[in-house]
Design a protein around this motif. Structure first.
Motif, mmCIF file in Angstrom:
data_model
loop_
_atom_site.group_PDB
_atom_site.id
_atom_site.type_symbol
_atom_site.label_atom_id
_atom_site.label_comp_id
_atom_site.label_asym_id
_atom_site.label_seq_id
_atom_site.Cartn_x
_atom_site.Cartn_y
_atom_site.Cartn_z
ATOM 1 N N GLY A 254 42.706 54.870 -8.113
ATOM 2 C CA GLY A 254 43.055 56.285 -8.204
ATOM 3 C C GLY A 254 44.401 56.538 -8.851
ATOM 4 O O GLY A 254 44.976 57.617 -8.687
ATOM 5 N N GLY A 255 44.905 55.556 -9.594
ATOM 6 C CA GLY A 255 46.175 55.721 -10.285
ATOM 7 C C GLY A 255 47.346 55.297 -9.419
ATOM 8 O O GLY A 255 47.273 55.315 -8.183
ATOM 9 N N ASP B 110 38.777 51.857 -15.741
ATOM 10 C CA ASP B 110 39.974 51.038 -15.636
ATOM 11 C C ASP B 110 40.115 50.200 -16.905
ATOM 12 O O ASP B 110 39.139 49.634 -17.411
ATOM 13 C CB ASP B 110 39.877 50.113 -14.418
ATOM 14 N N THR B 111 41.341 50.119 -17.400
ATOM 15 C CA THR B 111 41.606 49.374 -18.629
ATOM 16 C C THR B 111 42.572 48.227 -18.344
ATOM 17 O O THR B 111 43.254 48.216 -17.313
ATOM 18 C CB THR B 111 42.245 50.278 -19.695
ATOM 19 N N PRO B 112 42.659 47.275 -19.264
ATOM 20 C CA PRO B 112 43.721 46.269 -19.141
ATOM 21 C C PRO B 112 45.099 46.904 -19.290
ATOM 22 O O PRO B 112 45.237 48.050 -19.739
ATOM 23 C CB PRO B 112 43.428 45.311 -20.314
ATOM 24 N N LEU C 122 40.576 57.344 -18.722
ATOM 25 C CA LEU C 122 40.813 55.912 -18.872
ATOM 26 C C LEU C 122 42.286 55.601 -18.710
ATOM 27 O O LEU C 122 43.146 56.439 -18.969
ATOM 28 C CB LEU C 122 40.304 55.396 -20.219
ATOM 29 N N GLY C 123 42.558 54.379 -18.252
ATOM 30 C CA GLY C 123 43.931 53.947 -18.064
ATOM 31 C C GLY C 123 43.991 52.842 -17.039
ATOM 32 O O GLY C 123 43.005 52.531 -16.353
ATOM 33 N N GLN C 124 45.156 52.242 -16.915
ATOM 34 C CA GLN C 124 45.340 51.165 -15.962
ATOM 35 C C GLN C 124 45.269 51.698 -14.539
ATOM 36 O O GLN C 124 46.035 52.593 -14.155
ATOM 37 C CB GLN C 124 46.687 50.482 -16.200
ATOM 38 N N THR D 154 44.345 60.353 -9.874
ATOM 39 C CA THR D 154 42.906 60.359 -10.156
ATOM 40 C C THR D 154 42.092 59.933 -8.931
ATOM 41 O O THR D 154 40.914 59.590 -9.056
ATOM 42 C CB THR D 154 42.591 59.437 -11.350
ATOM 43 N N GLU D 155 42.681 59.993 -7.778
ATOM 44 C CA GLU D 155 42.003 59.550 -6.553
ATOM 45 C C GLU D 155 40.713 60.336 -6.326
ATOM 46 O O GLU D 155 40.680 61.555 -6.405
ATOM 47 C CB GLU D 155 42.939 59.735 -5.364
#
Length: 329
Positions: free
Chosen positions: A38-39, A57-59, A30-32, A44-45
Motif C-alpha cells: 500500500g505504499g 508493484d515494480t522493482p 505502478l511503483g515500488q 495506495t492502501e
C-alpha cells in the motif's frame, strides 16, 4: 487548515486515486511497494485488493517506472506512477525530461501521454539523505511537464483528479510532513470548482507572502504572528501550480500590496522563488516595492535530520524578512 475535522491529506490522495480508478478502468497504478504494502506512506492502501490487475508493484528502478508508464500511456492506459521520494527522481531524469515531457512535441501531437507521477517531498520528518529534497525548480524548468504542489486535503483530491484526467504529463508533489498533520474537507460530491490557479489563503493589506506546498503552512503561522505581535497584516498566496505559474493572480495580489516575500524549501540559487521574483519585477517594476525578499533553504545539500530546523524556512525567518520589507517600503 489543521484540526480534528475532515480527512488528512494522505486520505485525500488515496480517495482521489480510488475514485479515479472507479470512474475510468484505464487508470492503473505502478511503483515500488504500491500494491500489497500500500505504499511506503500507505497512500495506495487497499487499492490492490479493490482493483485486481490494475495496481502493480515494480522493482526499485525509477527509470523503469517512468519508462513503463510511457509505454502504458502509448498503449491507451492512464498510468499513475509513484516515485517513493522525489529525491530519487534523478534516476529517471532522462525518461522524464527527454521522453515523457517531449513526446507530444516530438510526434507533432500524435501521442498524448496522460501520465501522472506522484512523489512525496519536503522536510520536517528527520528523513535520511535524498528523502526530503525539494527539486521543484529543476522540474518546473522542463517544457511539456506540468508541476503541481497541493498544501491542503481539498487540493490534494481535486488537483490529483485533474492531473489524472489531463491528457499530458503531470508531476504531482505531495508534502510528506503534511500527510497526517493537516486535515480538511473534500470537495462536495467529489467535485472541484474548476479553479486551478493560485489561491489566497489569508487576507491582509500590508504584505504578500508567496509560497507553495509545505511552506504555505509556515507562512500562515508567520502571518498570524505578524498580526498579533507587530500589527502587520500579511496575505498568504498559495501558488499550487509551479508550472505553469498563475502569473495573472500572482501579479494581481502583489500589486494590491506592493510588498512581497517569497518562501520555499528548495535551495536559494536558481530556486523557483527566483522565477517568481523575476516575474514580479518584469510585470510590476513600477508598482512593487523593492527588494522582494526570499526565505529559502541555503545552497547546501540537505543536512542530517538533527540540523533540518536550521536548514528549512522557519516562522522566525519569515517574520524577520517580512518586517524588513515593511520597514523598507
Amino acid at each position: 487548515m489543521s484540526g480534528e475535522s475532515g480527512v488528512t491529506l494522505l486520505e485525500a490522495v488515496r480517495t482521489a486515486l480510488s475514485d479515479a480508478m472507479a470512474d475510468d478502468d484505464r487508470v492503473v497504478l505502478l511503483g515500488q511497494d504500491v500494491g500489497r504494502l500500500g505504499g511506503v506512506f500507505r497512500a495506495t492502501e487497499g487499492l490492490y485488493a479493490r482493483f485486481p490487475g490494475r495496481v502493480f508493484d515494480t522493482p526499485l528502478a525509477e527509470g523503469g517506472i517512468v519508462g513503463s508508464s510511457i509505454g502504458l500511456a502509448m498503449g491507451g492506459l492512464v498510468p499513475v506512477a509513484e516515485i517513493q521520494f522525489l529525491g530519487f527522481l534523478h534516476q529517471a531524469f532522462h525518461q522524464v525530461t527527454q521522453q515523457l515531457a517531449r513526446y507530444r512535441f516530438r510526434t507533432r501531437g500524435r501521442f498524448h501521454l496522460p501520465v501522472t507521477i506522484r512523489a512525496p517531498y519536503g522536510g520536517g520528518l528527520r528523513m535520511p539523505e535524498f528523502h526530503p529534497d525539494s527539486l521543484e525548480a529543476q522540474l518546473a524548468n522542463v517544457p511539456g511537464l506540468k508541476v503541481v504542489a497541493p498544501a491542503f486535503p481539498e487540493d490534494a483530491y481535486s488537483l490529483l483528479r485533474a492531473a489524472i484526467r489531463d491528457p499530458d504529463p503531470v508531476l504531482f508533489l505531495e508534502p510528506q510532513r503534511l500527510y497526517r498533520s493537516v486535515r480538511g474537507p473534500l470537495p462536495a460530491d467529489g467535485a472541484d470548482d474548476g479553479d486551478f490557479g493560485a489561491r489566497l489563503r489569508r487576507p491582509g493589506d500590508d504584505l504578500l507572502l508567496v509560497s507553495w506546498g509545505p511552506s504555505v503552512h509556515t507562512c500562515l503561522a508567520a502571518a498570524a504572528e505578524l498580526e498579533e505581535r507587530h500589527a502587520v497584516r500579511s496575505a498568504v498566496l498559495d501558488l499550487r501550480f509551479l508550472s505553469p505559474i498563475d502569473h495573472a493572480r500572482l501579479h494581481q495580489e502583489a500589486a494590491a500590496r506592493r510588498r512581497v516575500v517569497v518562501v520555499h524549501e528548495g535551495v536559494r540559487s536558481a530556486g523557483l522563488g527566483a522565477e517568481v521574483v523575476a516575474s514580479l519585477q518584469e510585470a510590476l517594476y513600477d508598482t512593487v516595492s523593492l527588494p522582494i525578499l526570499r526565505v529559502t533553504a541555503p545552497d547546501t545539500p540537505y543536512p542530517p535530520g538533527r540540523l533540518e530546523d536550521a536548514y528549512l524556512p522557519s516562522q522566525e525567518k519569515i517574520v524577520e524578512a517580512a518586517l524588513r520589507v515593511v520597514d523598507r517600503a
